[in-house]
Design a protein around this motif. Structure first.
Motif, PDB file in Angstrom:
ATOM      1  N   GLY A 277      19.283 -45.319 -21.678  1.00 59.52           N
ATOM      2  CA  GLY A 277      18.635 -44.508 -22.691  1.00 59.52           C
ATOM      3  C   GLY A 277      19.205 -43.101 -22.736  1.00 59.52           C
ATOM      4  N   HIS A 278      19.479 -42.533 -21.577  1.00 68.34           N
ATOM      5  CA  HIS A 278      20.082 -41.198 -21.545  1.00 68.34           C
ATOM      6  C   HIS A 278      21.502 -41.233 -22.108  1.00 68.34           C
ATOM      7  CE1 HIS A 278      17.084 -38.651 -19.678  1.00 68.34           C
ATOM      8  NE2 HIS A 278      16.794 -39.629 -18.830  1.00 68.34           N
ATOM      9  N   MET A 279      22.232 -42.305 -21.846  1.00 71.28           N
ATOM     10  CA  MET A 279      23.572 -42.432 -22.428  1.00 71.28           C
ATOM     11  C   MET A 279      23.501 -42.498 -23.947  1.00 71.28           C
ATOM     12  SD  MET A 279      25.745 -45.044 -20.026  1.00 71.28           S
ATOM     13  CE  MET A 279      26.396 -44.544 -18.422  1.00 71.28           C
ATOM     14  N   ALA A 280      22.547 -43.274 -24.447  1.00 71.57           N
ATOM     15  CA  ALA A 280      22.417 -43.431 -25.896  1.00 71.57           C
ATOM     16  C   ALA A 280      22.081 -42.115 -26.584  1.00 71.57           C
ATOM     17  CB  ALA A 280      21.345 -44.478 -26.206  1.00 71.57           C
ATOM     18  N   ALA A 281      21.398 -41.214 -25.875  1.00 72.69           N
ATOM     19  CA  ALA A 281      20.983 -39.942 -26.469  1.00 72.69           C
ATOM     20  C   ALA A 281      22.046 -38.853 -26.343  1.00 72.69           C
ATOM     21  CB  ALA A 281      19.691 -39.464 -25.807  1.00 72.69           C
ATOM     22  N   ALA A 282      23.033 -39.051 -25.483  1.00 74.21           N
ATOM     23  CA  ALA A 282      24.022 -38.002 -25.213  1.00 74.21           C
ATOM     24  C   ALA A 282      25.136 -37.974 -26.258  1.00 74.21           C
ATOM     25  CB  ALA A 282      24.623 -38.202 -23.825  1.00 74.21           C
ATOM     26  N   THR A 283      25.689 -36.793 -26.440  1.00 74.61           N
ATOM     27  CA  THR A 283      26.866 -36.646 -27.293  1.00 74.61           C
ATOM     28  C   THR A 283      28.133 -36.951 -26.510  1.00 74.61           C
ATOM     29  OG1 THR A 283      25.796 -34.949 -28.649  1.00 74.61           O
ATOM     30  CG2 THR A 283      28.216 -35.018 -28.685  1.00 74.61           C
ATOM     31  N   ALA A 284      28.194 -36.428 -25.286  1.00 70.28           N
ATOM     32  CA  ALA A 284      29.384 -36.598 -24.458  1.00 70.28           C
ATOM     33  C   ALA A 284      29.012 -37.144 -23.090  1.00 70.28           C
ATOM     34  CB  ALA A 284      30.116 -35.269 -24.305  1.00 70.28           C
ATOM     35  N   PHE A 285      29.807 -38.088 -22.610  1.00 72.33           N
ATOM     36  CA  PHE A 285      29.692 -38.566 -21.237  1.00 72.33           C
ATOM     37  C   PHE A 285      30.919 -38.064 -20.500  1.00 72.33           C
ATOM     38  CE2 PHE A 285      30.678 -41.455 -17.800  1.00 72.33           C
ATOM     39  CZ  PHE A 285      29.450 -41.579 -17.169  1.00 72.33           C
ATOM     40  N   VAL A 286      30.701 -37.271 -19.460  1.00 71.87           N
ATOM     41  CA  VAL A 286      31.821 -36.628 -18.775  1.00 71.87           C
ATOM     42  C   VAL A 286      31.812 -37.004 -17.302  1.00 71.87           C
ATOM     43  CG1 VAL A 286      32.998 -34.458 -18.300  1.00 71.87           C
ATOM     44  CG2 VAL A 286      31.624 -34.684 -20.387  1.00 71.87           C
ATOM     45  N   SER A 287      32.933 -37.559 -16.834  1.00 64.58           N
ATOM     46  CA  SER A 287      33.076 -37.898 -15.426  1.00 64.58           C
ATOM     47  C   SER A 287      34.511 -37.587 -15.003  1.00 64.58           C
ATOM     48  CB  SER A 287      32.761 -39.369 -15.169  1.00 64.58           C
ATOM     49  OG  SER A 287      32.952 -39.690 -13.802  1.00 64.58           O
ATOM     50  N   PRO A 288      34.738 -36.421 -14.391  1.00 66.40           N
ATOM     51  CA  PRO A 288      36.104 -36.052 -13.973  1.00 66.40           C
ATOM     52  C   PRO A 288      36.493 -36.636 -12.627  1.00 66.40           C
ATOM     53  CG  PRO A 288      34.606 -34.215 -13.598  1.00 66.40           C
ATOM     54  CD  PRO A 288      33.770 -35.327 -14.187  1.00 66.40           C
ATOM     55  N   SER A 289      35.983 -37.811 -12.309  1.00 68.94           N
ATOM     56  CA  SER A 289      36.276 -38.468 -11.038  1.00 68.94           C
ATOM     57  C   SER A 289      37.763 -38.776 -10.917  1.00 68.94           C
ATOM     58  CB  SER A 289      35.475 -39.769 -10.935  1.00 68.94           C
ATOM     59  OG  SER A 289      35.874 -40.521  -9.818  1.00 68.94           O
ATOM     60  N   THR A 290      38.319 -38.532  -9.746  1.00 66.42           N
ATOM     61  CA  THR A 290      39.730 -38.810  -9.519  1.00 66.42           C
ATOM     62  C   THR A 290      39.960 -40.100  -8.741  1.00 66.42           C
ATOM     63  OG1 THR A 290      39.617 -37.345  -7.586  1.00 66.42           O
ATOM     64  CG2 THR A 290      40.483 -36.407  -9.643  1.00 66.42           C
ATOM     65  N   ARG A 291      38.892 -40.863  -8.474  1.00 68.07           N
ATOM     66  CA  ARG A 291      39.048 -42.157  -7.807  1.00 68.07           C
ATOM     67  C   ARG A 291      38.090 -43.149  -8.437  1.00 68.07           C
ATOM     68  NH1 ARG A 291      41.261 -44.728  -3.780  1.00 68.07           N
ATOM     69  NH2 ARG A 291      42.436 -42.880  -3.213  1.00 68.07           N
ATOM     70  N   GLU A 292      38.614 -44.039  -9.258  1.00 66.54           N
ATOM     71  CA  GLU A 292      37.818 -45.074  -9.912  1.00 66.54           C
ATOM     72  C   GLU A 292      38.614 -46.367  -9.925  1.00 66.54           C
ATOM     73  OE1 GLU A 292      34.766 -45.016 -10.910  1.00 66.54           O
ATOM     74  OE2 GLU A 292      34.359 -42.868 -10.714  1.00 66.54           O
ATOM     75  N   GLY A 293      38.070 -47.411  -9.236  1.00 66.41           N
ATOM     76  CA  GLY A 293      38.726 -48.707  -9.274  1.00 66.41           C
ATOM     77  C   GLY A 293      38.661 -49.333 -10.650  1.00 66.41           C
ATOM     78  N   PHE A 294      37.607 -49.034 -11.392  1.00 69.04           N
ATOM     79  CA  PHE A 294      37.469 -49.470 -12.780  1.00 69.04           C
ATOM     80  C   PHE A 294      36.738 -48.405 -13.590  1.00 69.04           C
ATOM     81  CE2 PHE A 294      34.911 -51.488 -16.144  1.00 69.04           C
ATOM     82  CZ  PHE A 294      35.938 -51.949 -16.946  1.00 69.04           C
ATOM     83  N   GLY A 295      35.536 -48.049 -13.173  1.00 72.09           N
ATOM     84  CA  GLY A 295      34.769 -47.046 -13.909  1.00 72.09           C
ATOM     85  C   GLY A 295      33.810 -47.676 -14.905  1.00 72.09           C
TER      86      GLY A 295
END
Length: 381
Positions: A277-295
């Motif tokens: 629900g919070h994702m649906a309401a957001a304009t931007a999803f920001v994750s500057p993670s430098t280690r993601e096997g998939f994400g």
């Protein structure tokens, strides 16, 4: 097919990406008439063997703590692996399996499954979510050599390996099987469920959202500084969903921002639909993670039609997950601020996020996994 899945924990009794993958693929296989057994620790209520959503859950060890401090428990992993061998050996299970599917981390279950399958024709398929290599230095410090050794040995035992991303497959090929022998089947999302999601009752939506474990490699501190840099030009808020060892340090950092009142730490949300629900309401999803096997959060955010902003880094599969349906930036405050400012002014990526997300729907992923399992059984890998 008769399949045995090995995962020390079972979704939804313990939340997590690896066990959710087993659940989503396993329940679909069971619904299609296949026999599915999951070997795990006894985290569910009731007897050691029970049926859950069409799958047989078989406990091979008691429930226990998975972490020692902020790190996964090595003794738990060794104990679980040791207790697996006897139940998995041909003839000791209630019925022999056509295939064993083992979640790689924490490694020792793969070694146990390989040992149990010796002298049989039962193939072992492994699911690699990440390959750590040099990351062991950050994770274990002076004990890193042990982690690297166990990972390398696990990569080289006989197996049919599946990686969740091309990047993970490339990393695995550097320490184990040839790249041509590694299949790629991504992690998945429930697209329809995400599109139905609404904000929890009484909750306030956020313009910018982060969802994930609060660890150093997620670089939430970078996000805080970048958000503060653009907040003067935009009447926006930042919501941070998740928990982890960096929580208190990040809270202190946020309290010193010029626009600290616009940042909320929501902690870990028990209800997955609340996160969506919070994702649906957001304009931007920001994750500057430098280690993601998939994400997986990138795929979820795209399905919610968020503008995704991720770090462009060789240890992250973000570029593969989002393609041209999001924004990749250098993991610096200036680069992130510039892109975040553009998104808040209405910039959209060249590709369609919702269309991109379709390829990660669980039905599609389960079909790909089933095809891979059949190839392992028939020896046509």
């Amino acid at each position: 097919m008769d399949l045995g899945f090995v995962s020390n924990v079972v979704y939804p009794f313990v939340e997590g990406g690896a066990q959710k993958r087993v659940h989503e693929i396993g329940t679909r296989l069971a619904a299609d008439g296949h026999d599915v057994t999951v070997y795990a620790r006894h985290f569910w209520d009731g007897p050691p063997e029970t049926t859950h959503e069409g799958m047989t859950l078989r406990a091979v060890a008691a429930e226990t703590d998975l972490y020692t401090g902020d790190r996964r428990s090595i003794t738990e992993a060794i104990d679980f692996g040791a207790r697996l061998v006897r139940p998995l050996r041909a003839g000791s299970a209630r019925h022999d399996h056509d295939l064993l599917v083992v979640s790689v981390f924490p490694y020792f279950p793969v070694l146990a499954a390989t040992l149990a399958s010796l002298g049989t024709e039962t193939p072992v398929v492994t699911t690699w979510h990440e390959v750590w290599c040099e990351h062991w230095e950050d994770y274990l410090g002076r004990l890193a050599l042990g982690g690297k050794l166990v990972e390398r040995v696990t990569a080289r035992v006989p197996q049919y390996p599946i990686a969740v991303s091309e990047g993970t497959a490339d990393g695995l090929a550097r320490i184990g099987p040839p790249r041509s022998e590694i299949a790629v089947v991504p992690n998945g999302i429930d697209v329809a469920r995400i599109r139905r999601a609404t904000l929890p009752e009484g909750a306030t939506g956020y313009d910018v959202l982060f969802v994930g474990r609060l660890t150093r490699n997620k670089n939430v501190a970078l996000l805080l500084d970048a958000f503060d840099g653009v907040a003067a030009e935009h009447d926006v808020t930042l919501g941070i969903v998740g928990d982890g060892p960096e929580r208190e340090r990040l809270r202190r950092r946020a309290s010193r921002l010029s626009h600290a009142e616009r940042v909320d730490f929501l902690g870990f949300l028990d209800d997955y639909d609340d996160v969506l629900g919070h994702m649906a309401a957001a304009t931007a999803f920001v994750s500057p993670s430098t280690r993601e096997g998939f994400g997986i959060t990138f795929a979820e955010a795209m399905a919610a039609d968020c503008a995704v902003v991720a770090a462009d880094h060789p240890d992250s599969a973000a570029d593969e997950a989002i393609g041209e349906a999001g924004f990749l930036v250098d993991p610096t405050v200036d680069a992130l601020s510039e892109t975040l400012d553009a998104v808040l002014r209405g910039a959209r990526p060249p590709g369609d996020p919702t269309e991109r997300a379709e390829r990660y729907d669980w039905d599609t992923v389960a079909s790909q996994a089933t095809s891979a399992y059949r190839r392992a059984i028939t020896g046509q890998w």
